[in-house]
Scaffold this motif. Structure first.
Motif, short mmCIF file in Angstrom:
data_model
loop_
_atom_site.label_atom_id
_atom_site.label_comp_id
_atom_site.label_asym_id
_atom_site.label_seq_id
_atom_site.Cartn_x
_atom_site.Cartn_y
_atom_site.Cartn_z
N GLN A 31 62.45 23.90 18.87
CA GLN A 31 62.27 23.18 17.62
C GLN A 31 61.06 23.73 16.87
O GLN A 31 60.09 24.20 17.47
CB GLN A 31 62.08 21.69 17.87
CG GLN A 31 63.20 21.06 18.68
CD GLN A 31 64.55 21.31 18.06
OE1 GLN A 31 64.75 21.06 16.90
NE2 GLN A 31 65.49 21.81 18.85
N ARG A 32 61.09 23.65 15.56
CA ARG A 32 59.94 24.04 14.74
C ARG A 32 59.72 22.99 13.67
O ARG A 32 60.65 22.33 13.21
CB ARG A 32 60.16 25.40 14.10
CG ARG A 32 61.35 25.50 13.18
CD ARG A 32 61.56 26.93 12.70
NE ARG A 32 62.74 27.06 11.86
CZ ARG A 32 62.74 26.87 10.54
NH1 ARG A 32 61.62 26.53 9.93
NH2 ARG A 32 63.85 27.01 9.84
N THR A 33 58.47 22.82 13.29
CA THR A 33 58.12 21.82 12.29
C THR A 33 58.58 22.28 10.91
O THR A 33 58.37 23.43 10.52
CB THR A 33 56.60 21.59 12.28
OG1 THR A 33 56.18 21.20 13.59
CG2 THR A 33 56.23 20.51 11.28
N VAL A 144 53.95 18.54 -2.24
CA VAL A 144 52.51 18.30 -2.22
C VAL A 144 52.17 16.82 -2.10
O VAL A 144 51.21 16.44 -1.43
CB VAL A 144 51.86 18.91 -3.49
CG1 VAL A 144 50.40 18.51 -3.61
CG2 VAL A 144 51.99 20.43 -3.45
N ASP A 145 52.95 15.95 -2.75
CA ASP A 145 52.60 14.52 -2.76
C ASP A 145 53.43 13.68 -1.80
O ASP A 145 53.28 12.46 -1.74
CB ASP A 145 52.72 13.96 -4.18
CG ASP A 145 54.11 14.14 -4.77
OD1 ASP A 145 54.99 14.68 -4.06
OD2 ASP A 145 54.31 13.79 -5.94
N GLY A 146 54.31 14.31 -1.02
CA GLY A 146 55.01 13.59 0.04
C GLY A 146 56.18 12.74 -0.41
O GLY A 146 56.64 11.88 0.35
N ASP A 147 56.72 12.97 -1.62
CA ASP A 147 57.85 12.17 -2.08
C ASP A 147 59.20 12.81 -1.75
O ASP A 147 60.25 12.28 -2.12
CB ASP A 147 57.75 11.91 -3.58
CG ASP A 147 57.88 13.18 -4.43
OD1 ASP A 147 57.93 14.29 -3.83
OD2 ASP A 147 57.93 13.08 -5.66
N GLY A 148 59.19 13.94 -1.04
CA GLY A 148 60.43 14.59 -0.65
C GLY A 148 60.93 15.62 -1.64
O GLY A 148 61.86 16.37 -1.34
N GLU A 149 60.35 15.67 -2.82
CA GLU A 149 60.76 16.62 -3.84
C GLU A 149 59.86 17.85 -3.80
O GLU A 149 58.65 17.74 -3.64
CB GLU A 149 60.68 15.99 -5.23
CG GLU A 149 61.10 16.91 -6.37
CD GLU A 149 60.91 16.27 -7.74
OE1 GLU A 149 61.92 15.86 -8.34
OE2 GLU A 149 59.76 16.19 -8.20
N ASP A 217 52.87 22.03 4.83
CA ASP A 217 52.38 20.81 5.50
C ASP A 217 51.91 21.17 6.91
O ASP A 217 52.58 20.87 7.90
CB ASP A 217 53.49 19.76 5.52
CG ASP A 217 53.00 18.44 6.12
OD1 ASP A 217 51.78 18.25 6.25
OD2 ASP A 217 53.85 17.60 6.48
N TRP A 218 50.74 21.80 7.00
CA TRP A 218 50.25 22.25 8.29
C TRP A 218 49.89 21.10 9.23
O TRP A 218 50.05 21.23 10.44
CB TRP A 218 49.03 23.16 8.10
CG TRP A 218 49.40 24.57 7.77
CD1 TRP A 218 49.87 25.53 8.62
CD2 TRP A 218 49.35 25.19 6.49
NE1 TRP A 218 50.11 26.70 7.95
CE2 TRP A 218 49.80 26.54 6.65
CE3 TRP A 218 48.95 24.76 5.22
CZ2 TRP A 218 49.86 27.43 5.59
CZ3 TRP A 218 49.02 25.65 4.17
CH2 TRP A 218 49.47 26.97 4.36
N ALA A 224 51.93 18.62 1.70
CA ALA A 224 51.53 20.01 1.92
C ALA A 224 50.07 20.24 1.54
O ALA A 224 49.56 19.66 0.56
CB ALA A 224 52.43 20.94 1.13
N GLU A 225 49.41 21.09 2.31
CA GLU A 225 48.06 21.52 2.00
C GLU A 225 48.12 22.91 1.36
O GLU A 225 48.96 23.73 1.73
CB GLU A 225 47.19 21.60 3.27
CG GLU A 225 46.91 20.25 3.91
CD GLU A 225 48.11 19.71 4.69
OE1 GLU A 225 48.40 18.50 4.54
OE2 GLU A 225 48.75 20.48 5.42
N ALA A 226 47.23 23.17 0.41
CA ALA A 226 47.21 24.44 -0.31
C ALA A 226 46.05 25.29 0.17
O ALA A 226 44.95 24.79 0.41
CB ALA A 226 47.10 24.21 -1.82
#
Length: 366
Positions: A31-33, A144-149, A217-218, A224-226
């Motif tokens: 499995q991978r993230t 980036v904001d976690g809303d799935g888009e 998203d590390w 996600a982190e930039a």
């Protein structure tokens, strides 16, 4: 017989248990993230009706099929094993949803998608608070904001800065120094800007090769982190309206009259930065360092005596900077292309030898 049978039975039991443990262990390590994203459903008008396409998420690789709905009515007779469908009777006023069918059980439907009238989506940008004219360049995508888009992290060339030859304090607009340089914006797909970065005066080259960004998203928190390279004077404009300036806000290595498209920077005394060579004009010409012309210099190397070698790529030359003068060490003549570099890019000085990596001939010269 009974004793031997018991031994065989124990051996077989061990083999089965061991095989099962290896199976589950192997699948766990396989499995991978991945990002947790939404269905990514799009619908667009085509000549044959409406074409619908959606995302197969990372966890949906076995035993998953799909149902497509238009305005609440299922369109497919049997679940689909693919991630696209053409609705021959759909219109631009239709709305579509998709539901995964996992091992025969239908899951919840996706968010509805309206139909695009064209085969692309236009995103209108406002660049709020920025006066310069910006030109889209490279981009990467992440949630980036976690809303799935999926969100867009876009690099912009500052056209106003380029047209004014990279002025020290950014382009003047309406007689005022803007202090605007290369720009990054993090954008929603409707054009909403989440945050942005002004790279500042100390991050520049004529192709913006020094400015790049990547996001993922590390830490697994759903956002996600930039990661990007910045320098003194770079300003990050946060989503909450606050700002963060990297390093020394007053550092500015640019010359008072700008730098043109081809310039090198070297550390001087007391930390002061100076332009080393290049008039700022695109072309070819030897002479005093400040008057010499380069065309797309790509690589640089320094000899043990302090001589600086420059891969002047478009001119097909290796130039030399020493004692305040620029001359040409090697230059192609369009004769035998096997003899001289045609488009040198990478340089290395080692053990008294200059090695030249040529992009055109796929050779290393020395």
């Amino acid at each position: 017989m009974n004793t031997n049978g018991q031994k065989v039975s124990k051996v077989m039991t061990f083999i089965v248990v061991f095989a099962c443990s290896m199976l589950f262990s192997g699948s766990a390590f396989a499995q991978r993230t991945t990002d947790k994203l939404d269905r990514g459903l799009i619908a667009m008008k085509v000549s044959s009706g409406v074409y619908i396409n959606w995302r197969i998420n990372a966890e949906e690789y076995y035993g998953v099929e799909y149902n497509v709905y238009r305005d609440g009515v299922k369109l497919n007779d049997t679940p689909l094993k693919v991630s696209n469908f053409t609705d021959k009777t759909g219109t631009v006023n239709s709305k579509y949803t998709v539901a995964a069918v996992v091992r025969g059980v239908e899951q919840s439907q996706s968010a509805p998608a309206s139909v695009w009238s064209k085969s692309y989506k236009e995103i209108k940008l406002t660049h709020e608070g920025i006066k310069s004219t910006l030109v889209p360049n490279d981009a990467c995508c992440a949630d980036v904001d976690g809303d799935g888009e999926i969100d867009i992290l876009m690099k912009f060339d500052n056209l106003s800065e380029m047209e004014q030859s990279y002025p020290k304090n950014g382009p003047k607009i309406d007689g005022v120094d803007t202090k605007e340089y290369s720009i990054f914006e993090c954008l929603k797909q409707d054009g909403t800007r989440l945050w942005w970065v002004n790279c500042g005066p100390n991050m520049a080259d004529f192709q913006n090769n020094e400015q790049n960004i990547v996001a993922y998203d590390w830490d697994g928190d759903g956002k996600a982190e930039a990661v990007m390279r910045l320098a003194d004077g770079s300003v990050i404009h946060m989503a909450d309206g606050s700002t963060y300036t990297v390093g020394n806000a007053n550092m500015n290595i640019r010359a008072a009259n700008g730098g043109g498209v081809n310039w090198f920077v070297v550390a001087g005394t007391n930390g002061r930065k100076e332009y080393l060579a290049g008039s700022g004009e695109d072309g070819y010409g030897d002479g005093p360092a400040g008057e010499a012309m380069f065309s797309s210099p790509q690589g640089i190397a320094v000899g043990p005596d302090g001589t600086i070698y420059v891969a002047d790529t478009v001119n097909g030359a290796v130039r030399r900077i020493r004692d305040g003068q620029v001359d040409t060490l090697v230059m192609q003549t369009f004769g035998d292309l096997r003899t001289y570099p045609v488009a040198p890019r990478g340089l290395l000085v080692m053990n008294g030898m200059l090695y030249i990596c040529d992009n055109f001939s796929h050779k290393i010269f020395m």
